[in-house]
Design a protein around this motif. Structure first.
Motif, PDB file in Angstrom:
ATOM      1  N   ARG A  83      -9.000  -5.270   2.853  1.00  0.00           N
ATOM      2  CA  ARG A  83      -8.597  -5.851   4.135  1.00  0.00           C
ATOM      3  C   ARG A  83      -7.611  -4.951   4.879  1.00  0.00           C
ATOM      4  O   ARG A  83      -7.609  -4.918   6.112  1.00  0.00           O
ATOM      5  N   PHE A  84      -6.758  -4.258   4.133  1.00  0.00           N
ATOM      6  CA  PHE A  84      -5.733  -3.396   4.737  1.00  0.00           C
ATOM      7  C   PHE A  84      -6.078  -1.932   4.491  1.00  0.00           C
ATOM      8  O   PHE A  84      -6.656  -1.587   3.453  1.00  0.00           O
ATOM      9  N   THR A  85      -5.700  -1.094   5.429  1.00  0.00           N
ATOM     10  CA  THR A  85      -5.908   0.341   5.289  1.00  0.00           C
ATOM     11  C   THR A  85      -4.635   1.083   5.684  1.00  0.00           C
ATOM     12  O   THR A  85      -4.122   0.877   6.787  1.00  0.00           O
ATOM     13  N   ILE A  86      -4.157   1.930   4.782  1.00  0.00           N
ATOM     14  CA  ILE A  86      -2.988   2.758   5.083  1.00  0.00           C
ATOM     15  C   ILE A  86      -3.468   4.152   5.460  1.00  0.00           C
ATOM     16  O   ILE A  86      -4.430   4.668   4.874  1.00  0.00           O
ATOM     17  N   SER A  87      -2.815   4.738   6.440  1.00  0.00           N
ATOM     18  CA  SER A  87      -3.175   6.086   6.868  1.00  0.00           C
ATOM     19  C   SER A  87      -1.930   6.805   7.359  1.00  0.00           C
ATOM     20  O   SER A  87      -0.895   6.179   7.577  1.00  0.00           O
ATOM     21  N   ARG A  88      -2.037   8.130   7.497  1.00  0.00           N
ATOM     22  CA  ARG A  88      -0.888   8.888   7.989  1.00  0.00           C
ATOM     23  C   ARG A  88      -1.347   9.909   9.015  1.00  0.00           C
ATOM     24  O   ARG A  88      -2.500  10.330   9.028  1.00  0.00           O
ATOM     25  N   ASP A  89      -0.409  10.280   9.864  1.00  0.00           N
ATOM     26  CA  ASP A  89      -0.641  11.286  10.897  1.00  0.00           C
ATOM     27  C   ASP A  89       0.483  12.308  10.774  1.00  0.00           C
ATOM     28  O   ASP A  89       1.616  12.044  11.171  1.00  0.00           O
ATOM     29  N   GLY A  90       0.145  13.472  10.215  1.00  0.00           N
ATOM     30  CA  GLY A  90       1.158  14.481   9.990  1.00  0.00           C
ATOM     31  C   GLY A  90       1.772  15.004  11.279  1.00  0.00           C
ATOM     32  O   GLY A  90       2.961  15.294  11.335  1.00  0.00           O
ATOM     33  N   ALA A  91       0.977  15.107  12.314  1.00  0.00           N
ATOM     34  CA  ALA A  91       1.475  15.629  13.585  1.00  0.00           C
ATOM     35  C   ALA A  91       2.502  14.685  14.202  1.00  0.00           C
ATOM     36  O   ALA A  91       3.455  15.120  14.854  1.00  0.00           O
ATOM     37  N   GLN A  92       2.293  13.403  13.995  1.00  0.00           N
ATOM     38  CA  GLN A  92       3.194  12.390  14.559  1.00  0.00           C
ATOM     39  C   GLN A  92       4.267  11.964  13.572  1.00  0.00           C
ATOM     40  O   GLN A  92       5.151  11.185  13.926  1.00  0.00           O
ATOM     41  N   ASN A  93       4.196  12.457  12.340  1.00  0.00           N
ATOM     42  CA  ASN A  93       5.107  11.991  11.295  1.00  0.00           C
ATOM     43  C   ASN A  93       5.105  10.470  11.238  1.00  0.00           C
ATOM     44  O   ASN A  93       6.158   9.822  11.288  1.00  0.00           O
ATOM     45  N   ALA A 137       0.848  -1.197   0.000  1.00  0.00           N
ATOM     46  CA  ALA A 137       0.000   0.000   0.000  1.00  0.00           C
ATOM     47  C   ALA A 137       0.884   1.246   0.000  1.00  0.00           C
ATOM     48  O   ALA A 137       2.026   1.196   0.448  1.00  0.00           O
ATOM     49  N   ALA A 138       0.331   2.344  -0.518  1.00  0.00           N
ATOM     50  CA  ALA A 138       1.050   3.614  -0.521  1.00  0.00           C
ATOM     51  C   ALA A 138       0.084   4.747  -0.243  1.00  0.00           C
ATOM     52  O   ALA A 138      -1.115   4.636  -0.519  1.00  0.00           O
ATOM     53  N   ILE A 139       0.628   5.838   0.273  1.00  0.00           N
ATOM     54  CA  ILE A 139      -0.180   7.017   0.547  1.00  0.00           C
ATOM     55  C   ILE A 139       0.614   8.259   0.162  1.00  0.00           C
ATOM     56  O   ILE A 139       1.806   8.362   0.468  1.00  0.00           O
ATOM     57  N   VAL A 140      -0.031   9.169  -0.549  1.00  0.00           N
ATOM     58  CA  VAL A 140       0.594  10.439  -0.898  1.00  0.00           C
ATOM     59  C   VAL A 140       0.480  11.354   0.304  1.00  0.00           C
ATOM     60  O   VAL A 140      -0.629  11.628   0.773  1.00  0.00           O
ATOM     61  N   TRP A 141       1.622  11.812   0.794  1.00  0.00           N
ATOM     62  CA  TRP A 141       1.637  12.500   2.080  1.00  0.00           C
ATOM     63  C   TRP A 141       0.767  13.754   2.093  1.00  0.00           C
ATOM     64  O   TRP A 141       0.045  13.992   3.049  1.00  0.00           O
TER      65      TRP A 141
END
Length: 125
Positions: A67-77, A49-53
Motif C-alpha cells: 500500500r505504501f511506497t518509499i522513494s528518494r530523490d538525490g537531486a532534491q535531497n 518504511a526505510a530506504i538505503v540512500w
C-alpha cells in the motif's frame, strides 16, 4: 548536522491516498538510510518504511506492504512516502528519520540519529 522537515500530511477518507515528503538539509550524504516511522496516540513509535540512500533498497512494515511506497530523490535531497488504500488505523503522526549503517537494524528507531518534527495523517472511516 542534518535537518529534516516533513510535509504532506492531512485528513483523508479511508481508501484515499496521500504523499508525504521529507526535505533533508545539511550533511545528508553521511546518512546511510532514511525512514518513516509513525506514532498513534498512546502507542509506541512504529517503523513504516526505510530506504538505503545509495542503492535504493527498500524495507516495509508488514502492515503497509503493498500500500505504501518509499522513494528518494538525490537531486532534491528528499524522501517520499506514497500512501494508498489508507485505513483508519494508519492515523498517526508520521516522522522522517535519517541515520543508520550497513550493520544496524533499519526497522529500529534507535538506529536513527536525526528526526523531523512530524506531520499528522488522519484517515476518516
Amino acid at each position: 548536522q542534518v535537518r529534516l522537515v516533513e510535509s504532506g500530511g492531512g485528513l483523508v477518507q479511508a481508501g484515499g491516498s496521500l504523499r508525504l515528503s521529507c526535505a533533508a538539509s545539511g550533511r545528508t550524504f553521511s546518512s546511510y538510510a532514511m525512514a518513516w516511522f509513525r506514532q498513534a496516540p498512546g502507542k509506541e513509535r512504529d517503523f513504516v518504511a526505510a530506504i538505503v540512500w545509495s542503492v535504493g533498497a527498500t524495507y516495509y512494515a508488514d502492515s503497509v506492504k503493498g500500500r505504501f511506497t518509499i522513494s528518494r530523490d538525490g537531486a532534491q535531497n528528499a524522501v517520499y512516502l506514497q500512501m494508498a488504500s489508507l485505513k483508519a488505523e494508519d492515523t498517526a503522526v508520521y516522522y522522517c528519520a535519517a541515520g543508520g549503517t550497513y550493520y544496524t537494524n533499519l526497522r529500529h528507531s534507535g538506529t536513527y540519529n536525526h528526526w523531523g518534527q512530524g506531520t499528522q495523517v488522519t484517515v476518516s472511516s
